[in-house]
Motif scaffolding. Sequence first.
Motif, PDB file in Angstrom:
ATOM      1  N   LEU A  23      10.254 -36.382  15.918  1.00  0.00           N
ATOM      2  CA  LEU A  23       9.994 -37.797  15.652  1.00  0.00           C
ATOM      3  C   LEU A  23       8.538 -38.010  15.256  1.00  0.00           C
ATOM      4  O   LEU A  23       7.621 -37.581  15.957  1.00  0.00           O
ATOM      5  CB  LEU A  23      10.325 -38.643  16.878  1.00  0.00           C
ATOM      6  N   ILE A  24       8.355 -38.686  14.131  1.00  0.00           N
ATOM      7  CA  ILE A  24       7.015 -39.056  13.673  1.00  0.00           C
ATOM      8  C   ILE A  24       6.724 -40.497  14.076  1.00  0.00           C
ATOM      9  O   ILE A  24       5.683 -40.781  14.666  1.00  0.00           O
ATOM     10  CB  ILE A  24       6.884 -38.907  12.144  1.00  0.00           C
ATOM     11  N   ALA A  25       7.637 -41.412  13.725  1.00  0.00           N
ATOM     12  CA  ALA A  25       7.345 -42.826  13.967  1.00  0.00           C
ATOM     13  C   ALA A  25       8.605 -43.674  13.943  1.00  0.00           C
ATOM     14  O   ALA A  25       9.585 -43.338  13.286  1.00  0.00           O
ATOM     15  CB  ALA A  25       6.384 -43.333  12.888  1.00  0.00           C
ATOM     16  N   ASP A  26       8.518 -44.796  14.631  1.00  0.00           N
ATOM     17  CA  ASP A  26       9.524 -45.847  14.560  1.00  0.00           C
ATOM     18  C   ASP A  26       9.174 -46.693  13.342  1.00  0.00           C
ATOM     19  O   ASP A  26       8.049 -47.192  13.231  1.00  0.00           O
ATOM     20  CB  ASP A  26       9.464 -46.679  15.842  1.00  0.00           C
ATOM     21  N   CYS A  27      10.111 -46.847  12.444  1.00  0.00           N
ATOM     22  CA  CYS A  27       9.898 -47.600  11.198  1.00  0.00           C
ATOM     23  C   CYS A  27      10.800 -48.824  11.151  1.00  0.00           C
ATOM     24  O   CYS A  27      11.438 -49.105  10.132  1.00  0.00           O
ATOM     25  CB  CYS A  27      10.164 -46.703   9.991  1.00  0.00           C
ATOM     26  N   GLY A  28      10.909 -49.533  12.253  1.00  0.00           N
ATOM     27  CA  GLY A  28      11.766 -50.721  12.286  1.00  0.00           C
ATOM     28  C   GLY A  28      13.231 -50.333  12.353  1.00  0.00           C
ATOM     29  O   GLY A  28      13.685 -49.811  13.371  1.00  0.00           O
ATOM     30  N   PRO A  29      13.989 -50.510  11.269  1.00  0.00           N
ATOM     31  CA  PRO A  29      15.413 -50.189  11.315  1.00  0.00           C
ATOM     32  C   PRO A  29      15.704 -48.685  11.239  1.00  0.00           C
ATOM     33  O   PRO A  29      16.853 -48.276  11.342  1.00  0.00           O
ATOM     34  CB  PRO A  29      15.972 -50.905  10.083  1.00  0.00           C
ATOM     35  N   ALA A  30      14.674 -47.875  11.087  1.00  0.00           N
ATOM     36  CA  ALA A  30      14.845 -46.423  10.946  1.00  0.00           C
ATOM     37  C   ALA A  30      13.741 -45.693  11.715  1.00  0.00           C
ATOM     38  O   ALA A  30      12.752 -46.307  12.125  1.00  0.00           O
ATOM     39  CB  ALA A  30      14.798 -46.034   9.469  1.00  0.00           C
ATOM     40  N   ASN A  31      13.945 -44.405  11.887  1.00  0.00           N
ATOM     41  CA  ASN A  31      12.918 -43.532  12.452  1.00  0.00           C
ATOM     42  C   ASN A  31      12.581 -42.456  11.437  1.00  0.00           C
ATOM     43  O   ASN A  31      13.462 -42.007  10.695  1.00  0.00           O
ATOM     44  CB  ASN A  31      13.408 -42.853  13.739  1.00  0.00           C
ATOM     45  N   ALA A  32      11.320 -42.034  11.437  1.00  0.00           N
ATOM     46  CA  ALA A  32      10.879 -40.945  10.566  1.00  0.00           C
ATOM     47  C   ALA A  32      10.752 -39.677  11.392  1.00  0.00           C
ATOM     48  O   ALA A  32      10.214 -39.698  12.505  1.00  0.00           O
ATOM     49  CB  ALA A  32       9.540 -41.289   9.922  1.00  0.00           C
TER      50      ALA A  32
END
Length: 140
Positions: A19-28
């Motif tokens: 996991l890199i980051a929470d991107c709102g409706p998605a995760n990177a």
Amino acid sequence: MSAAECRACRGDWPPAETLIADCGPANAYLYPDQFFPGWTVVVLKRHATELWELARDERNALMDGVTEVSRALAAVYEAKKMNYELLGNALPHIHWHLVPRRADDPVPRLPVWTHAHEPLALSPAGQRARIAAIRARLRP
């Protein structure tokens, strides 16, 4: 395919430690094969297979996340060009492959899928270092 049958919905993919980051409706997530440095996937948090299944606000927020992650990747990996892939043939769940294409790219005019190579799995420390470098370039 139902959400119960979907690897992304079950949490089987991508690996949680990437996991890199929470991107709102998605995760990177950092893609497990780092032969192309910085290869990242942005995975929708809920099950959907087509962009037209998303409400306008959700779709726009998803694209904002894809844009921000790709901007960070381009900076970290000095990309000459970013590739954006949304296929879904192997895993019918909305997920973008973001691939920084660099000056040392072995196949600069071809899709990454066409280049036969041994997958490059990073050590846990190497993986954490790449994730930290990308996070450092993301806007708060």
